[in-house]
Motif scaffolding. Sequence first.
Motif, PDB file in Angstrom:
ATOM      1  N   ARG A   1     -22.430 -39.712 -49.679  1.00 26.75           N
ATOM      2  CA  ARG A   1     -21.798 -38.465 -50.118  1.00 26.75           C
ATOM      3  C   ARG A   1     -21.913 -37.400 -49.027  1.00 26.75           C
ATOM      4  O   ARG A   1     -21.900 -36.204 -49.308  1.00 26.75           O
ATOM      5  N   PHE A   2     -22.022 -37.878 -47.803  1.00 29.80           N
ATOM      6  CA  PHE A   2     -22.237 -36.994 -46.663  1.00 29.80           C
ATOM      7  C   PHE A   2     -21.122 -35.960 -46.510  1.00 29.80           C
ATOM      8  O   PHE A   2     -21.352 -34.816 -46.149  1.00 29.80           O
ATOM      9  N   ARG A   3     -19.883 -36.367 -46.806  1.00 33.27           N
ATOM     10  CA  ARG A   3     -18.743 -35.485 -46.629  1.00 33.27           C
ATOM     11  C   ARG A   3     -18.705 -34.342 -47.639  1.00 33.27           C
ATOM     12  O   ARG A   3     -17.904 -33.414 -47.501  1.00 33.27           O
ATOM     13  N   GLU A   4     -19.538 -34.408 -48.660  1.00 33.99           N
ATOM     14  CA  GLU A   4     -19.569 -33.329 -49.643  1.00 33.99           C
ATOM     15  C   GLU A   4     -20.201 -32.063 -49.075  1.00 33.99           C
ATOM     16  O   GLU A   4     -19.988 -30.964 -49.598  1.00 33.99           O
ATOM     17  N   ILE A   5     -20.973 -32.212 -48.011  1.00 34.22           N
ATOM     18  CA  ILE A   5     -21.598 -31.043 -47.397  1.00 34.22           C
ATOM     19  C   ILE A   5     -20.518 -30.246 -46.659  1.00 34.22           C
ATOM     20  O   ILE A   5     -19.787 -30.793 -45.839  1.00 34.22           O
ATOM     21  N   PRO A   6     -20.401 -28.946 -46.926  1.00 33.75           N
ATOM     22  CA  PRO A   6     -19.356 -28.140 -46.283  1.00 33.75           C
ATOM     23  C   PRO A   6     -19.653 -27.875 -44.809  1.00 33.75           C
ATOM     24  O   PRO A   6     -20.697 -27.348 -44.462  1.00 33.75           O
ATOM     25  N   GLY A   7     -18.715 -28.254 -43.922  1.00 34.92           N
ATOM     26  CA  GLY A   7     -18.861 -27.949 -42.500  1.00 34.92           C
ATOM     27  C   GLY A   7     -19.560 -29.050 -41.730  1.00 34.92           C
ATOM     28  O   GLY A   7     -20.618 -29.529 -42.140  1.00 34.92           O
ATOM     29  N   TRP A   8     -18.947 -29.450 -40.597  1.00 32.13           N
ATOM     30  CA  TRP A   8     -19.534 -30.522 -39.793  1.00 32.13           C
ATOM     31  C   TRP A   8     -20.854 -30.112 -39.145  1.00 32.13           C
ATOM     32  O   TRP A   8     -21.766 -30.931 -38.999  1.00 32.13           O
ATOM     33  N   GLY A   9     -20.965 -28.851 -38.767  1.00 27.01           N
ATOM     34  CA  GLY A   9     -22.217 -28.410 -38.167  1.00 27.01           C
ATOM     35  C   GLY A   9     -23.381 -28.587 -39.119  1.00 27.01           C
ATOM     36  O   GLY A   9     -24.446 -29.092 -38.751  1.00 27.01           O
ATOM     37  N   LEU A  10     -23.188 -28.187 -40.372  1.00 28.45           N
ATOM     38  CA  LEU A  10     -24.238 -28.315 -41.381  1.00 28.45           C
ATOM     39  C   LEU A  10     -24.498 -29.777 -41.729  1.00 28.45           C
ATOM     40  O   LEU A  10     -25.638 -30.175 -41.969  1.00 28.45           O
ATOM     41  N   ARG A  11     -23.454 -30.593 -41.729  1.00 27.43           N
ATOM     42  CA  ARG A  11     -23.623 -32.019 -42.014  1.00 27.43           C
ATOM     43  C   ARG A  11     -24.512 -32.683 -40.961  1.00 27.43           C
ATOM     44  O   ARG A  11     -25.434 -33.433 -41.283  1.00 27.43           O
ATOM     45  N   ILE A  12     -24.203 -32.412 -39.708  1.00 28.14           N
ATOM     46  CA  ILE A  12     -24.981 -33.012 -38.619  1.00 28.14           C
ATOM     47  C   ILE A  12     -26.420 -32.526 -38.655  1.00 28.14           C
ATOM     48  O   ILE A  12     -27.363 -33.311 -38.484  1.00 28.14           O
ATOM     49  N   ASP A  13     -26.588 -31.216 -38.900  1.00 30.92           N
ATOM     50  CA  ASP A  13     -27.942 -30.669 -38.936  1.00 30.92           C
ATOM     51  C   ASP A  13     -28.746 -31.254 -40.075  1.00 30.92           C
ATOM     52  O   ASP A  13     -29.935 -31.557 -39.936  1.00 30.92           O
ATOM     53  N   LEU A  14     -28.109 -31.427 -41.229  1.00 28.90           N
ATOM     54  CA  LEU A  14     -28.811 -32.006 -42.368  1.00 28.90           C
ATOM     55  C   LEU A  14     -29.188 -33.450 -42.089  1.00 28.90           C
ATOM     56  O   LEU A  14     -30.288 -33.897 -42.427  1.00 28.90           O
ATOM     57  N   LEU A  15     -28.284 -34.192 -41.432  1.00 24.72           N
ATOM     58  CA  LEU A  15     -28.590 -35.576 -41.085  1.00 24.72           C
ATOM     59  C   LEU A  15     -29.789 -35.640 -40.154  1.00 24.72           C
ATOM     60  O   LEU A  15     -30.668 -36.499 -40.306  1.00 24.72           O
ATOM     61  N   LEU A  16     -29.856 -34.727 -39.193  1.00 24.02           N
ATOM     62  CA  LEU A  16     -31.008 -34.677 -38.294  1.00 24.02           C
ATOM     63  C   LEU A  16     -32.281 -34.358 -39.072  1.00 24.02           C
ATOM     64  O   LEU A  16     -33.352 -34.902 -38.775  1.00 24.02           O
ATOM     65  N   THR A  17     -32.165 -33.482 -40.068  1.00 19.23           N
ATOM     66  CA  THR A  17     -33.321 -33.147 -40.903  1.00 19.23           C
ATOM     67  C   THR A  17     -33.790 -34.362 -41.687  1.00 19.23           C
ATOM     68  O   THR A  17     -34.991 -34.634 -41.792  1.00 19.23           O
ATOM     69  N   LEU A  18     -32.842 -35.106 -42.235  1.00 20.79           N
ATOM     70  CA  LEU A  18     -33.194 -36.290 -43.008  1.00 20.79           C
ATOM     71  C   LEU A  18     -33.892 -37.341 -42.144  1.00 20.79           C
ATOM     72  O   LEU A  18     -34.762 -38.066 -42.615  1.00 20.79           O
ATOM     73  N   MET A  19     -33.506 -37.391 -40.855  1.00 21.76           N
ATOM     74  CA  MET A  19     -34.029 -38.425 -39.970  1.00 21.76           C
ATOM     75  C   MET A  19     -35.122 -37.920 -39.041  1.00 21.76           C
ATOM     76  O   MET A  19     -35.437 -38.562 -38.044  1.00 21.76           O
ATOM     77  N   VAL A  20     -35.704 -36.760 -39.342  1.00 27.13           N
ATOM     78  CA  VAL A  20     -36.614 -36.113 -38.407  1.00 27.13           C
ATOM     79  C   VAL A  20     -37.781 -37.009 -38.004  1.00 27.13           C
ATOM     80  O   VAL A  20     -38.160 -37.055 -36.831  1.00 27.13           O
ATOM     81  N   TYR A  21     -38.346 -37.758 -38.955  1.00 29.41           N
ATOM     82  CA  TYR A  21     -39.495 -38.605 -38.617  1.00 29.41           C
ATOM     83  C   TYR A  21     -39.111 -39.684 -37.611  1.00 29.41           C
ATOM     84  O   TYR A  21     -39.861 -39.996 -36.691  1.00 29.41           O
ATOM     85  N   TYR A  22     -37.926 -40.254 -37.773  1.00 26.15           N
ATOM     86  CA  TYR A  22     -37.525 -41.371 -36.940  1.00 26.15           C
ATOM     87  C   TYR A  22     -36.996 -40.907 -35.601  1.00 26.15           C
ATOM     88  O   TYR A  22     -37.203 -41.582 -34.580  1.00 26.15           O
ATOM     89  N   LEU A  23     -36.346 -39.770 -35.570  1.00 25.27           N
ATOM     90  CA  LEU A  23     -35.920 -39.213 -34.288  1.00 25.27           C
ATOM     91  C   LEU A  23     -37.130 -38.863 -33.431  1.00 25.27           C
ATOM     92  O   LEU A  23     -37.149 -39.111 -32.230  1.00 25.27           O
ATOM     93  N   LEU A  24     -38.150 -38.274 -34.072  1.00 30.05           N
ATOM     94  CA  LEU A  24     -39.366 -37.937 -33.341  1.00 30.05           C
ATOM     95  C   LEU A  24     -40.066 -39.192 -32.842  1.00 30.05           C
ATOM     96  O   LEU A  24     -40.505 -39.257 -31.692  1.00 30.05           O
ATOM     97  N   ALA A  25     -40.159 -40.216 -33.709  1.00 29.84           N
ATOM     98  CA  ALA A  25     -40.826 -41.451 -33.310  1.00 29.84           C
ATOM     99  C   ALA A  25     -40.106 -42.116 -32.151  1.00 29.84           C
ATOM    100  O   ALA A  25     -40.736 -42.581 -31.194  1.00 29.84           O
ATOM    101  N   VAL A  26     -38.777 -42.155 -32.207  1.00 28.39           N
ATOM    102  CA  VAL A  26     -38.000 -42.753 -31.122  1.00 28.39           C
ATOM    103  C   VAL A  26     -38.179 -41.971 -29.829  1.00 28.39           C
ATOM    104  O   VAL A  26     -38.347 -42.553 -28.745  1.00 28.39           O
ATOM    105  N   ALA A  27     -38.164 -40.639 -29.940  1.00 31.17           N
ATOM    106  CA  ALA A  27     -38.349 -39.798 -28.753  1.00 31.17           C
ATOM    107  C   ALA A  27     -39.710 -40.045 -28.114  1.00 31.17           C
ATOM    108  O   ALA A  27     -39.840 -40.128 -26.880  1.00 31.17           O
ATOM    109  N   VAL A  28     -40.749 -40.171 -28.948  1.00 23.49           N
ATOM    110  CA  VAL A  28     -42.096 -40.423 -28.435  1.00 23.49           C
ATOM    111  C   VAL A  28     -42.169 -41.787 -27.758  1.00 23.49           C
ATOM    112  O   VAL A  28     -42.753 -41.941 -26.681  1.00 23.49           O
ATOM    113  N   ILE A  29     -41.559 -42.795 -28.382  1.00 23.48           N
ATOM    114  CA  ILE A  29     -41.570 -44.144 -27.811  1.00 23.48           C
ATOM    115  C   ILE A  29     -40.858 -44.166 -26.460  1.00 23.48           C
ATOM    116  O   ILE A  29     -41.354 -44.729 -25.478  1.00 23.48           O
ATOM    117  N   VAL A  30     -39.681 -43.549 -26.393  1.00 21.19           N
ATOM    118  CA  VAL A  30     -38.917 -43.511 -25.139  1.00 21.19           C
ATOM    119  C   VAL A  30     -39.724 -42.814 -24.046  1.00 21.19           C
ATOM    120  O   VAL A  30     -39.794 -43.287 -22.908  1.00 21.19           O
TER     121      VAL A  30
END
Length: 341
Positions: free
Chosen positions: A223-252
């Motif tokens: 239901r990702f498209r229900e969020i108004p505005g692409w900027g907010l959609r992308i930011d929310l997705l980053l928020t949802l994935m914060v643990y994994y983005l951080l873990a990947v960044a640390v590993i790299v």
Amino acid sequence: MGDTLRAMAGLNYPKDKLEVLLLDDGSTDDTLERAAEVAREFPFIKVIEVKGGGKGKSYVLNYGLKLAKGEVIAVYDADNRPEPDALIRLVSMLSDETPAVIGKVRTINWNRNVLTRFICMEYLYFQLAGQAGKSMFYKTAVLPGTNFVIKRELLEELGGWDEGVIAEDLELSFRILARGKRIAYNPLAVTWEQEPESWRVWFRQRARWAAGNVYTVAEHIKRFREIPGWGLRIDLLLTLMVYYLLAVAVIVADVAFISLLIAFGNITWFTGLILSFVYLAFLSEVFAGLYDGRIKNPGCWLLTPFMYYTYSQVWIPISLAGLWEGRKAKKKWYKTPRTAV
């Protein structure tokens, strides 16, 4: 618990409009007795034993929602001590466009040991970069687990909290934003919270949060498209994935660092510059959080250079544990142990 309820009683808020419900979900210590003593002094405090509990925080919140009488619902965890003006600052920002308002969470036991100092530093820079930054760019924020208010009308329209999730705050945030509403952030509305003092308890807490992220992503990405505005959609997705983005960044970063150690003679100035920039960016973010939080203790400032090589590294196994727990059909609630506050 006595100090927590007295902090509630000390709120600079009209007492004829204040209703404090202490929801006891199967405590095994003297919580009920201590709470009853304070409740006898303040008639607007009610001590309630949750029937059929042990099912997680969402169940307890929905239980309390059925009993609460106010038009605005405020949520505070039992280990919180809100500052006197916290609640009134939150309520003052409510509107039709922003039916939910969050405040800042500070660490009351920050000076207990190295871990609590790290947690204090993490909270400060996350709220500065995440909540304040998100609020500035997108005019919205994400609900934390405590120190926020929400209009009862909206909460009932949404069906309350989802009792099948672990990260109930993040999941509710998604549904609020999907309605085209905003969540305001007021950094002047402060509550002081007790944090885990052992690495084992902290690890289990954060692994549970990571598992909650996995569930929220799996349930709401369609239901990702229900969020108004692409900027907010992308930011929310980053928020949802914060643990994994951080873990990947640390590993790299770790792999790159080890590779440089192995092939030290072949390090180019450009590669060294990139790694230095990443590390300095991390330091700057933490230092900015400490400055914003007015932390003058030299111990925290001196610990910052070591935070990446210790505290941040543990996010790798935390993310893996979250993925493992999040894949289970049945979610198990783990209540974080606390000492009396």
